[in-house]
Design a protein around this motif. Structure first.
Motif, PDB file in Angstrom:
ATOM      1  N   UNK A  21       0.831  -1.205   0.000  1.00 44.58           N
ATOM      2  CA  UNK A  21       0.000   0.000   0.000  1.00 44.58           C
ATOM      3  C   UNK A  21       0.870   1.262   0.000  1.00 44.58           C
ATOM      4  N   UNK A  22       0.381   2.325  -0.615  1.00 43.64           N
ATOM      5  CA  UNK A  22       1.156   3.564  -0.638  1.00 43.64           C
ATOM      6  C   UNK A  22       1.255   4.215   0.734  1.00 43.64           C
ATOM      7  N   UNK A  23       2.351   4.946   0.922  1.00 48.16           N
ATOM      8  CA  UNK A  23       2.533   5.748   2.124  1.00 48.16           C
ATOM      9  C   UNK A  23       1.718   7.031   2.001  1.00 48.16           C
ATOM     10  N   UNK A  24       1.585   7.530   0.784  1.00 45.93           N
ATOM     11  CA  UNK A  24       0.876   8.777   0.517  1.00 45.93           C
ATOM     12  C   UNK A  24       0.362   8.748  -0.916  1.00 45.93           C
ATOM     13  N   UNK A  25      -0.824   9.285  -1.115  1.00 42.28           N
ATOM     14  CA  UNK A  25      -1.361   9.496  -2.457  1.00 42.28           C
ATOM     15  C   UNK A  25      -2.086  10.828  -2.433  1.00 42.28           C
ATOM     16  N   UNK A  26      -1.594  11.782  -3.230  1.00 48.57           N
ATOM     17  CA  UNK A  26      -2.158  13.126  -3.197  1.00 48.57           C
ATOM     18  C   UNK A  26      -2.010  13.807  -4.550  1.00 48.57           C
ATOM     19  N   UNK A  27      -2.839  14.808  -4.756  1.00 49.63           N
ATOM     20  CA  UNK A  27      -2.662  15.693  -5.905  1.00 49.63           C
ATOM     21  C   UNK A  27      -1.653  16.758  -5.487  1.00 49.63           C
ATOM     22  N   UNK A  32       7.223  22.907  -8.902  1.00 49.54           N
ATOM     23  CA  UNK A  32       8.120  21.978  -9.581  1.00 49.54           C
ATOM     24  C   UNK A  32       7.326  20.942 -10.369  1.00 49.54           C
ATOM     25  N   UNK A  33       6.336  20.345  -9.754  1.00 49.62           N
ATOM     26  CA  UNK A  33       5.497  19.372 -10.464  1.00 49.62           C
ATOM     27  C   UNK A  33       4.760  20.033 -11.623  1.00 49.62           C
ATOM     28  N   UNK A  34       4.283  21.248 -11.414  1.00 50.09           N
ATOM     29  CA  UNK A  34       3.596  21.962 -12.490  1.00 50.09           C
ATOM     30  C   UNK A  34       4.503  22.100 -13.705  1.00 50.09           C
ATOM     31  N   UNK A  35       5.715  22.537 -13.469  1.00 54.83           N
ATOM     32  CA  UNK A  35       6.628  22.802 -14.580  1.00 54.83           C
ATOM     33  C   UNK A  35       7.177  21.521 -15.212  1.00 54.83           C
ATOM     34  N   UNK A  36       7.535  20.532 -14.393  1.00 52.02           N
ATOM     35  CA  UNK A  36       8.094  19.293 -14.938  1.00 52.02           C
ATOM     36  C   UNK A  36       7.071  18.483 -15.724  1.00 52.02           C
ATOM     37  N   UNK A  37       5.796  18.635 -15.373  1.00 49.01           N
ATOM     38  CA  UNK A  37       4.749  17.841 -16.021  1.00 49.01           C
ATOM     39  C   UNK A  37       3.827  18.664 -16.907  1.00 49.01           C
ATOM     40  N   UNK A  38       4.094  19.979 -17.024  1.00 53.24           N
ATOM     41  CA  UNK A  38       3.287  20.865 -17.867  1.00 53.24           C
ATOM     42  C   UNK A  38       1.797  20.718 -17.559  1.00 53.24           C
ATOM     43  N   UNK A  39       1.492  20.759 -16.265  1.00 50.25           N
ATOM     44  CA  UNK A  39       0.122  20.547 -15.813  1.00 50.25           C
ATOM     45  C   UNK A  39      -0.112  21.335 -14.526  1.00 50.25           C
ATOM     46  N   UNK A  40      -1.333  21.797 -14.274  1.00 54.11           N
ATOM     47  CA  UNK A  40      -1.587  22.557 -13.048  1.00 54.11           C
ATOM     48  C   UNK A  40      -1.371  21.742 -11.775  1.00 54.11           C
ATOM     49  N   UNK A 126      -1.095  23.278  -2.011  1.00 49.67           N
ATOM     50  CA  UNK A 126      -2.246  23.936  -2.636  1.00 49.67           C
ATOM     51  C   UNK A 126      -2.087  25.456  -2.669  1.00 49.67           C
ATOM     52  N   UNK A 127      -1.227  26.000  -1.850  1.00 49.40           N
ATOM     53  CA  UNK A 127      -0.997  27.441  -1.845  1.00 49.40           C
ATOM     54  C   UNK A 127      -0.416  27.954  -3.149  1.00 49.40           C
ATOM     55  N   UNK A 128       0.240  27.086  -3.918  1.00 49.47           N
ATOM     56  CA  UNK A 128       0.808  27.501  -5.199  1.00 49.47           C
ATOM     57  C   UNK A 128      -0.004  26.969  -6.382  1.00 49.47           C
ATOM     58  N   UNK A 129      -1.252  26.658  -6.124  1.00 47.80           N
ATOM     59  CA  UNK A 129      -2.118  26.121  -7.182  1.00 47.80           C
ATOM     60  C   UNK A 129      -2.290  27.123  -8.326  1.00 47.80           C
ATOM     61  N   UNK A 130      -2.530  26.571  -9.491  1.00 44.08           N
ATOM     62  CA  UNK A 130      -2.826  27.375 -10.665  1.00 44.08           C
ATOM     63  C   UNK A 130      -4.332  27.563 -10.830  1.00 44.08           C
ATOM     64  N   UNK A 131      -5.103  26.659 -10.227  1.00 44.91           N
ATOM     65  CA  UNK A 131      -6.555  26.754 -10.309  1.00 44.91           C
ATOM     66  C   UNK A 131      -7.166  26.152  -9.058  1.00 44.91           C
ATOM     67  N   UNK A 132      -8.356  26.599  -8.744  1.00 43.87           N
ATOM     68  CA  UNK A 132      -9.078  26.049  -7.598  1.00 43.87           C
ATOM     69  C   UNK A 132      -9.720  24.727  -7.994  1.00 43.87           C
TER      70      UNK A 132
END
Length: 151
Positions: A21-27, A32-40, A126-132
């Protein structure tokens, strides 16, 4: 029972398996994730190091490329040389592997296999989110239960 799940890159050259089982699963909404994956945001799923393995086929080994980001040199990231898909990363500080949910194997309808056991339990950074995002998951400034809750 130790459940094994698998996934890989878009072209199929790079494959991995995770057990248990995973230790963590989150959005993750970090910049860094936004830029490396070209996604919000993207789904990251963390496993203990012993739970992760690469497919041992020669094709996988020859298709893997690792890289580091200068701001987080303790995280070794892995992608496919052929299709460019970011597949996983290893954090030497926590000794955990992270896989990206979108790279997990899917059923014939395109749904991630064993989704109920792997679905995210929160939004992090979530403080650096691109969208709600309007859902019932808790939103955190950093990691779940280790930072300020934002909702």
């Amino acid at each position: 029972m130790n459940t094994v799940r698998s996934g890989g890159c878009f072209c199929g050259s790079v494959k991995y398996a995770v057990s248990g089982e995973p230790v963590l699963s989150a959005y993750c909404h970090c910049t860094l994730c936004q830029r490396l994956n070209a996604s919000p945001f993207m789904q990251t799923i963390h496993f203990e190091s012993s739970a992760f393995s690469w497919d041992d086929k020669p094709t996988c080994a020859s298709s893997l490329e690792s890289f580091e980001v200068t701001t987080k040199p303790w995280k070794q990231r892995w992608r496919c040389k052929n299709c460019g898909t970011n597949v996983a990363s290893h954090n030497s500080k926590t000794n955990r592997w992270s896989i990206w949910g979108a790279t997990l194997d899917r059923d014939d309808d395109g749904k991630i296999l064993d989704w109920d056991a792997l679905k995210p339990t929160s939004h992090m950074f979530y403080g650096t989110r691109m969208l709600d995002v309007q859902d019932d998951l808790p939103k955190w400034d950093g990691y779940e239960n280790k930072s300020k809750r934002l909702d």
